[in-house]
Enzyme design. Structure first.
Site, PDB file in Angstrom:
ATOM      1  CB  THR A  13      -0.745   0.051   1.173  1.00 43.78           C
ATOM      2  OG1 THR A  13       0.414  -0.029   2.292  1.00 43.78           O
ATOM      3  CG2 THR A  13      -1.523  -0.844   1.290  1.00 43.78           C
ATOM      4  CB  SER A  70       3.836   0.110  -1.826  1.00 43.39           C
ATOM      5  OG  SER A  70       3.363   1.072  -3.017  1.00 43.39           O
ATOM      6  CD  GLN A 112       4.218  -1.928  -6.282  1.00 39.33           C
ATOM      7  OE1 GLN A 112       4.215  -1.304  -4.967  1.00 39.33           O
ATOM      8  NE2 GLN A 112       4.190  -1.058  -7.066  1.00 39.33           N
ATOM      9  CE1 TYR A 147       2.710   0.683  -9.239  1.00 43.15           C
ATOM     10  CE2 TYR A 147       2.963   2.111  -7.314  1.00 43.15           C
ATOM     11  CZ  TYR A 147       2.524   0.953  -7.820  1.00 43.15           C
ATOM     12  OH  TYR A 147       0.729   0.981  -7.661  1.00 43.15           O
ATOM     13  CB  THR A 174       3.475  -3.595  -9.675  1.00 43.61           C
ATOM     14  OG1 THR A 174       3.851  -4.156  -9.084  1.00 43.61           O
ATOM     15  CG2 THR A 174       1.661  -3.306  -9.871  1.00 43.61           C
ATOM     16  NE  ARG A 228      -5.665   5.550  -7.734  1.00 46.51           N
ATOM     17  CZ  ARG A 228      -4.232   4.664  -7.449  1.00 46.51           C
ATOM     18  NH1 ARG A 228      -3.559   5.065  -6.250  1.00 46.51           N
ATOM     19  NH2 ARG A 228      -3.938   3.858  -8.625  1.00 46.51           N
ATOM     20  CB  SER A 257      -3.906  -7.725  -8.295  1.00 46.91           C
ATOM     21  OG  SER A 257      -4.773  -7.268  -8.028  1.00 46.91           O
ATOM     22  CG  HIS A 270      -3.757  -0.946  -8.619  1.00 47.96           C
ATOM     23  ND1 HIS A 270      -2.532  -1.419  -9.011  1.00 47.96           N
ATOM     24  CD2 HIS A 270      -3.498  -0.176  -7.400  1.00 47.96           C
ATOM     25  CE1 HIS A 270      -1.465  -0.188  -8.489  1.00 47.96           C
ATOM     26  NE2 HIS A 270      -2.206   0.191  -7.381  1.00 47.96           N
ATOM     27  CB  THR A 306      -9.341  -6.865  -6.181  1.00 44.99           C
ATOM     28  OG1 THR A 306      -8.227  -6.825  -6.604  1.00 44.99           O
ATOM     29  CG2 THR A 306     -10.709  -6.269  -7.208  1.00 44.99           C
ATOM     30  N   GLY A 307     -11.037  -6.875  -3.401  1.00 45.15           N
ATOM     31  CA  GLY A 307     -12.364  -7.631  -2.652  1.00 45.15           C
ATOM     32  C   GLY A 307     -12.224  -8.010  -1.494  1.00 45.15           C
TER      33      GLY A 307
END
Length: 411
Positions: free
Chosen positions: A108, A136, A158, A160, A186, A195, A298, A300, A332-333
């Site tokens: 996160t 992250s 994670q 990027y 990722t 967002r 995922s 995301h 996710t979820g």
């Protein structure tokens, strides 16, 4: 006729036991949280709107997130009977190591904005529970400090791939030097998703004050006290801040990322390399052919492409086609331990929780993350016992039916 008599005081006292009051407000709040949704409600009360909405929200109409959560609710379990489940084993083998539970803490970003203990609380709670913690690229605690907090547990990083490749390469080298055992490459963030809650709230890094944010902060002075009196917010990968989260992501991320970048990172990384953000079967097969150590289905957390595929719906097909050749995780979820059990039954080897972790963090710092882990763990054990399976390996697709709500139309 029912005979009645006036009760004696001693009999009343035998029937009525007064609960000892809990004077510690945080413990009282967290003990009263029985579900992740309870932690979500506590977090909303205790966190300024902009910070809470950054965690709670997703992209555009937030359909991807709501559909992912709905998919887990739209299942039917099929329990067995008359099997001894006095003891169950929740241990999972994943990416070359063990986890005490079939879930870990997802990566996160900007975590200390949610609550000042941030990744230190997450890593410490993961260490105590024996589950992996993922840091992250956009984390607010250094690689080295996470390792110091969780020196003997499993730390994952994670990644990027950023416009300035040397930043990403430097993070890979530091994570390897610190002994992180798994790298999450990722692939679903060439640009930032829209967002809208962040845009409407004017959420920026660092937070900017307005009349609205001041009014919202008045009933939450503890958050501002923590934010203003603790270590300055810093990012391992961002040399400058100032702007909305979307603007920061767009300035840092590189839409030209390709399989060549995967090759470069793979040549640098000595541990397990898994690809996060896979959203179709074809890419899953290609990654298996390339020899990655695992894939994470995922979207995301619904924070990138709205109306993206639902990972839990994608899972059975991917597991049938490539599950024998690589390890599959899913996120996710997930809001309940039963969601995790269902994922394992449908072919996942592991799951990751992000929002659930942050709800716990906002609700009570380190103790809130501990409570989140305890809630999910209790739900996993109870669901396994009610299904009458002793180990995760005993879970199969026969234990779950995915009920249909969204059915593709014929062309």
């Amino acid at each position: 006729m029912v005979q009645r008599q006036f009760p004696r005081p001693t009999e009343i006292l035998d029937l009525m036991k007064f609960k000892k009051p809990e004077l510690n407000g945080k413990k009282r709040r967290l003990d009263g949280a029985l579900t992740i949704y309870d932690l979500q409600r506590i977090a909303k009360r205790r966190t300024p709107k902009a910070a809470f909405d950054y965690t709670d929200g997703s992209a555009e109409g937030e359909l991807s997130l709501s559909r992912a959560r709905q998919a887990f609710e739209d299942i039917e379990f099929h329990p067995s009977i008359l099997r001894d489940v006095s003891m169950v084993d929740t241990r999972a083998q994943i990416f070359g190591g063990e986890s005490a539970m079939p879930f870990g803490i997802a990566p996160t970003g900007f975590t200390r904005l949610m609550q000042t203990e941030g990744e230190i609380a997450g890593a410490g709670a993961a260490a105590a529970a024996g589950i992996p913690f993922t840091l992250s690229t956009l984390g607010t605690t250094s690689i080295e400090d996470v390792k110091a907090t969780n020196p003997n547990g499993r730390n994952w990083f994670q990644l990027y791939v950023m416009r300035q490749r040397e930043i990403s390469y430097g993070l890979v080298e530091r994570a390897a030097a610190a002994g992180f055992d798994t790298l999450m490459f990722t692939v679903d963030t060439p640009v930032a998703g829209a967002r809208l809650r962040d845009a409407r709230n004017g959420f920026s890094i660092p937070p900017q004050l307005s009349l609205g944010t001041i009014a919202n902060a008045i009933p939450r002075p503890w958050w501002w006290w923590d934010f203003l009196t603790t270590q300055k917010l810093e990012f391992a990968s961002l040399s400058s801040t100032g702007g909305t989260v979307g603007e920061l992501l767009d300035s840092a991320m590189d839409p030209s990322i390709s399989f060549e970048d995967l090759d470069v990172i793979r040549s640098m990384w000595p541990g397990k390399l898994v690809v996060k953000g896979v959203q179709n079967l074809e890419d899953s097969k290609k990654l298996v052919d390339l020899g990655v150590d695992g894939i994470i289905l995922s979207n995301h957390g619904g924070r990138q492409l709205d109306r993206a595929p639902i990972p839990f719906h994608l899972l059975p097909e991917v597991a049938r086609e490539v599950g024998h050749h690589t390890e599959i995780a899913i996120d996710t979820g997930i809001m309940n331990g039963a969601d995790i059990v269902a994922s394992i039954a449908m072919g996942a080897k592991f799951t990751l929780v992000g929002r659930a972790y942050l709800y716990g963090l906002m609700a009570g710092g380190r103790e809130g993350v501990d409570r989140m882990i305890a809630i999910l763990s209790d739900q996993i054990v109870r669901t396994m016992k009610l299904l009458e399976v002793k180990t995760l390996d005993e879970l199969t697709p026969a234990h779950v039916t995915q009920l249909q709500r969204l059915i593709p139309r014929g062309k």
